[in-house]
Design an enzyme around this catalytic site. Sequence first.
Site, PDB file in Angstrom:
ATOM      1  N   ARG A 153      28.769  54.831  -8.275  1.00 34.71           N
ATOM      2  CA  ARG A 153      29.620  55.045  -7.097  1.00 34.71           C
ATOM      3  C   ARG A 153      30.489  53.802  -6.928  1.00 34.71           C
ATOM      4  O   ARG A 153      30.367  52.855  -7.696  1.00 34.71           O
ATOM      5  CB  ARG A 153      28.754  55.284  -5.843  1.00 34.71           C
ATOM      6  CG  ARG A 153      27.920  54.088  -5.430  1.00 34.71           C
ATOM      7  CD  ARG A 153      27.166  54.374  -4.120  1.00 34.71           C
ATOM      8  NE  ARG A 153      26.343  53.222  -3.733  1.00 34.71           N
ATOM      9  CZ  ARG A 153      25.478  53.233  -2.742  1.00 34.71           C
ATOM     10  NH1 ARG A 153      25.305  54.324  -2.024  1.00 34.71           N
ATOM     11  NH2 ARG A 153      24.778  52.155  -2.457  1.00 34.71           N
ATOM     12  N   CYS A 197      39.746  50.996  -7.375  1.00 34.09           N
ATOM     13  CA  CYS A 197      40.514  49.771  -7.158  1.00 34.09           C
ATOM     14  C   CYS A 197      41.129  49.869  -5.766  1.00 34.09           C
ATOM     15  O   CYS A 197      41.881  50.805  -5.499  1.00 34.09           O
ATOM     16  CB  CYS A 197      41.606  49.656  -8.215  1.00 34.09           C
ATOM     17  SG  CYS A 197      42.898  48.492  -7.748  1.00 34.09           S
ATOM     18  N   GLU A 247      30.179  51.033   3.153  1.00 33.78           N
ATOM     19  CA  GLU A 247      29.862  49.662   2.719  1.00 33.78           C
ATOM     20  C   GLU A 247      30.973  49.056   1.862  1.00 33.78           C
ATOM     21  O   GLU A 247      30.777  48.712   0.691  1.00 33.78           O
ATOM     22  CB  GLU A 247      28.528  49.647   1.973  1.00 33.78           C
ATOM     23  CG  GLU A 247      27.372  50.083   2.840  1.00 33.78           C
ATOM     24  CD  GLU A 247      26.002  49.822   2.212  1.00 33.78           C
ATOM     25  OE1 GLU A 247      25.896  49.809   0.979  1.00 33.78           O
ATOM     26  OE2 GLU A 247      25.041  49.635   2.979  1.00 33.78           O
ATOM     27  N   CYS A 268      38.631  44.169  -7.367  1.00 34.84           N
ATOM     28  CA  CYS A 268      39.233  44.583  -8.634  1.00 34.84           C
ATOM     29  C   CYS A 268      40.250  43.543  -9.101  1.00 34.84           C
ATOM     30  O   CYS A 268      41.015  43.026  -8.299  1.00 34.84           O
ATOM     31  CB  CYS A 268      39.916  45.943  -8.450  1.00 34.84           C
ATOM     32  SG  CYS A 268      40.797  46.462  -9.933  1.00 34.84           S
ATOM     33  N   CYS A 293      42.503  44.071 -11.678  1.00 36.05           N
ATOM     34  CA  CYS A 293      43.465  44.717 -12.583  1.00 36.05           C
ATOM     35  C   CYS A 293      44.898  44.274 -12.283  1.00 36.05           C
ATOM     36  O   CYS A 293      45.160  43.513 -11.348  1.00 36.05           O
ATOM     37  CB  CYS A 293      43.345  46.235 -12.454  1.00 36.05           C
ATOM     38  SG  CYS A 293      44.084  46.891 -10.949  1.00 36.05           S
ATOM     39  N   GLU A 350      22.042  52.319   9.212  1.00 36.47           N
ATOM     40  CA  GLU A 350      21.050  52.608   8.167  1.00 36.47           C
ATOM     41  C   GLU A 350      19.964  51.550   8.178  1.00 36.47           C
ATOM     42  O   GLU A 350      20.242  50.357   8.244  1.00 36.47           O
ATOM     43  CB  GLU A 350      21.693  52.571   6.776  1.00 36.47           C
ATOM     44  CG  GLU A 350      22.703  53.637   6.490  1.00 36.47           C
ATOM     45  CD  GLU A 350      23.264  53.488   5.076  1.00 36.47           C
ATOM     46  OE1 GLU A 350      22.544  52.998   4.187  1.00 36.47           O
ATOM     47  OE2 GLU A 350      24.433  53.840   4.876  1.00 36.47           O
ATOM     48  N   TRP A 360      16.011  49.470  -4.483  1.00 37.23           N
ATOM     49  CA  TRP A 360      17.006  48.691  -5.226  1.00 37.23           C
ATOM     50  C   TRP A 360      16.614  47.230  -5.415  1.00 37.23           C
ATOM     51  O   TRP A 360      17.376  46.464  -5.984  1.00 37.23           O
ATOM     52  CB  TRP A 360      18.386  48.815  -4.585  1.00 37.23           C
ATOM     53  CG  TRP A 360      18.404  48.802  -3.080  1.00 37.23           C
ATOM     54  CD1 TRP A 360      18.461  49.891  -2.262  1.00 37.23           C
ATOM     55  CD2 TRP A 360      18.381  47.658  -2.215  1.00 37.23           C
ATOM     56  NE1 TRP A 360      18.476  49.505  -0.944  1.00 37.23           N
ATOM     57  CE2 TRP A 360      18.423  48.142  -0.884  1.00 37.23           C
ATOM     58  CE3 TRP A 360      18.326  46.275  -2.417  1.00 37.23           C
ATOM     59  CZ2 TRP A 360      18.415  47.298   0.231  1.00 37.23           C
ATOM     60  CZ3 TRP A 360      18.318  45.431  -1.310  1.00 37.23           C
ATOM     61  CH2 TRP A 360      18.362  45.951  -0.006  1.00 37.23           C
ATOM     62  N   HIS A 395      13.765  56.006  -2.867  1.00 37.63           N
ATOM     63  CA  HIS A 395      14.058  55.324  -1.598  1.00 37.63           C
ATOM     64  C   HIS A 395      13.372  56.100  -0.474  1.00 37.63           C
ATOM     65  O   HIS A 395      13.441  57.324  -0.424  1.00 37.63           O
ATOM     66  CB  HIS A 395      15.569  55.311  -1.383  1.00 37.63           C
ATOM     67  CG  HIS A 395      16.040  54.383  -0.308  1.00 37.63           C
ATOM     68  ND1 HIS A 395      15.798  54.593   1.030  1.00 37.63           N
ATOM     69  CD2 HIS A 395      16.740  53.227  -0.386  1.00 37.63           C
ATOM     70  CE1 HIS A 395      16.350  53.601   1.731  1.00 37.63           C
ATOM     71  NE2 HIS A 395      16.920  52.760   0.890  1.00 37.63           N
TER      72      HIS A 395
HETATM   73  C1  GLA Z   1      23.220  51.562   1.596  1.00 42.09           C
HETATM   74  C2  GLA Z   1      24.132  52.735   1.372  1.00 42.09           C
HETATM   75  C3  GLA Z   1      23.390  54.028   1.232  1.00 42.09           C
HETATM   76  C4  GLA Z   1      22.170  53.852   0.390  1.00 42.09           C
HETATM   77  C5  GLA Z   1      21.303  52.786   0.957  1.00 42.09           C
HETATM   78  C6  GLA Z   1      20.039  52.552   0.193  1.00 42.09           C
HETATM   79  O1  GLA Z   1      22.992  51.273   2.901  1.00 42.09           O
HETATM   80  O2  GLA Z   1      25.095  52.851   2.372  1.00 42.09           O
HETATM   81  O3  GLA Z   1      24.269  54.965   0.664  1.00 42.09           O
HETATM   82  O4  GLA Z   1      22.579  53.505  -0.902  1.00 42.09           O
HETATM   83  O5  GLA Z   1      22.011  51.583   0.927  1.00 42.09           O
HETATM   84  O6  GLA Z   1      19.299  51.490   0.712  1.00 42.09           O
END
Ligand code: GLA
Length: 673
Positions: A118, A122, A157, A162, A164, A310, A318, A361
Site C-alpha cells: 500500500r 508519488c 497515515e 518520493c 522522482c 486507531e 508489525w 493483528h
Molecule cells: C495503521 C493503519 C492501519 C493498520 C494499522 C495496523 O494505524 O492506519 O491501516 O495498518 O496501522 O496497526
Amino acid sequence: MTARPGMHTLTAGRGLLFGGDYNPEQWPEEVWAQDAELMRAAGVNLVTVGVFSWARLEPEPDVRDFTWLDRVLDLMGENGVAVDLATPTASPPPWLGHRWPQTLPVDESGHRLWYGSRNQFCPSSPVYRERALSIVSALASRYASHPALALWHVGNEYGQVCHCDESAAAFRAWLRERYGDLGTLNEAWGTTFWSQRYDDWAEIVPPRLAPYIVNPSQRLDWRRFCSDALLEHYRAERDILREHTPGTPVTTNFMGLFKPVDYWSWAAEEDVVSNDWYPEPGDPLAPARTALTHDLMRGLAGGRPWLLMEQATSAVNWRPHNLPKPPGQFRLESLQALARGADGLCYFQWRASRFGAERFHAAMVPHAGQDTRLHAAVRAHGRELRGLASVAGTPVPARVAMVFDWASWWALEERGRPSDRLNATDQLLSYYLPLWERGVSVDVVPPSADLSGYALVVVPNLFLVGDRDAAALTAYARGGGVLVVGPFSGVVDERSHVRTGRFPAPLREVLGASGEEWLPAPDDVPVRCRWAGGAAFTAHTWTELVAAEGAEAVAEFAGGDLAGSPAVLRHPAGAGPGSGSAWYVATMPEPAALGEIIARALADAGVAGALPGLPPGVEAVRRGDVLFLLNHGAESAVVPITEQAEDLLTGAVADGEVTLAPRDVVALRPHAE
Ligand code: GLA
Ligand code: GLA
C-alpha cells in the site's frame, strides 16, 4: 466566517465515540449483518469505512461500482452506527502503477517502489493527483447526503516520500516560492561549502543517494517540502469534500510523534485531529510516552477534544515480536486517552482479517469469534463508555507547556553532528516524565504558540530556533514566566546555519548563561555532578562548557575537565518580585536529578500536580471536573484523595483514599452534597 464543524458535531447526540476501522469488502455480505448486530450489542457508534477500497470502487479506470458501499452505509445507518468515510487514496489499485508507472514512488537511490502493498504513490504526481481527486469527487457527490455520513477521513497515515523527477520539479517550484532567486537559495544552503553552488534551477534535485554527507540545509528544506507536498494533496481532497458537505468535519489520521510530517502545519487544515497509537506492551515507558502523545494531540487540536482513531485491542503484527495486551490493558489505554482529551476511542480494526498482511493483528472481533474473552471485554468497554458521556467536550486544563518543533527535530537529527545520542523525542520524553509522574498536566505546543497563559514552559530541545521564537521565549520569562531550556538548544537558525558567538546565542541573555563548547561524554561513563548544596548526582552522554553570566549555578560538574563549571543554571529573568526564572540544563541528568530540576521549576512557577502523594505507576489527570486515576503499575496502589467523590465507572463513593488494582482506573467526580 461560519464556525467549522468539529468533534462536537460528532459527539452531539452520540456521546463518546466508540468503534473502529471496518473493512466489509474483505467479507461476504452474510457477515455484514452479523457485524451490524454485534456492533449494536457492543455500543459501537462510529466506524471508519473504505480506507483501502479504491480497487473495489474502481476496478478499472473510470469503471466504478459504489453499490456495495451503498449497502454498507445503509446498514450502518439502520443500526445507528455513524460512518467515518475514507477517501481510498492511500492505496491505489495496481492499474494505476501499471498504466502510469510515474505515479509510483522512487526511493533515494532511484529505485521505484511497486504495488503489491500500500502507500505506493508519488505525492507530486499529476496523474495520481488527477485520479485520486476524481474518485474523491465521485465518492463525495454520492454520499454527501447519506444520513450515516458523519466524518470524512482523508487518505491514511500520510508520510510518503518520493525522489522522482516529478518530485524534483515540485521541489524546485517550492524552493522558488521560498527563496525567489538562486542567489538567495545558494546562500541559504551554504553552497560555497564543498563546491555545491547551483547555477541553474534545473540542477537542483532532491537529496538523493550521494557519496558522503548531504548538505543539511538542503535536507531540511527537502523535509519541509515533503511535508508540504503531502499537505497540498490532502488539502485538494479536503476541499472537494468540504464543497459537497460543508457541515461534515474532515480529518486524517496522525501517528503521534511521526517525523516525516509537520503536524503543526497539518492540524490547522483539519476539523478534527485524530491519531493512531499503538503502545508497545513491553515498553516500561509506554504509559508516559502515550500520555505525551495524547497531550501532543490535544495541543494539535488547540486544546479541543480529539479522536483516538486507531489502537489495538491486543497485539499488533508489525513488530518483530508482538506481545499481547493482558486483560484490562486496552481498556486502561482507552481510558487514558479519554482522560487526556479524546472524545472518541476507536480501534484497528472491527473484525480480524483472514488474509492479507495484517491477518495476525488483533481486532475487536477476533478470529475465534464473538464468544471470546476479548470480545466480551470490548462489549463491556463499549457499555461503560456510554456512562461517561458527560466527559465529552470537557477540557484538560494545563499550566505547563512543553515546546516541540518539527523543523528543529529535522535539523537536529542530521548526520555530521556532535553526537547522535541527543535526540529530539528522547529529550522531550525525558523532560515530560517527571511532570507525568507528578500528575502535572502539560500542553505540547509549537514554538510560535501564545505562551502567556502558562506558568511554566519547558523546552527540552530547540536546536533550531528562529529569531521571533527566541524573542517570544525571552519575553515570556521576562514577563514573569518560568522557562526551562535543555541542552544543545538555540544552536542554528531556520536555514540550519550555526548561530555564532557564545551559546545558546539567541537565548543567552534570558538564560544568563554563556557557553563556548559542546562536549559529548564517553558512553557508559557517568558524568559526575553536584548540587549547589553539595549532594551528588550523575548525568550522561552530554556536557557543555558554560559560564554563568547572571545566572546562579544550581548544580556544577564534579569531575574531569569541567569540574566546577556550571551544569544547571537558574537565572532570575525578570526584574523584581513576581518575575520569572529561566533555567538552562547543560547536560543530560539522570531521571531523578532531572525530576529535581523540574520540581524546583514547578515550585518557581507555583504549579502543583493533580494530587499530592501519587504512588509510582499511578497516573493522575483532571479532565473537566473529573479526576482520572490510572494504575499502570504491576502492584495494587492506594491513592489518598482529598474530597469525597463518586467513581463514574462503578458508581462507588470514594472517601479519603482509593485502592487501584493493576490496570484499574477510577474517574472521580466530586460528590454533590
Ligand atoms: C495503521 C493503519 C492501519 C493498520 C494499522 C495496523 O494505524 O492506519 O491501516 O495498518 O496501522 O496497526
Ligand atoms: C577529511 C577531509 C576534509 C574534512 C575532514 C573532516 O580529512 O579531507 O575535507 O572532511 O576529513 O574530518
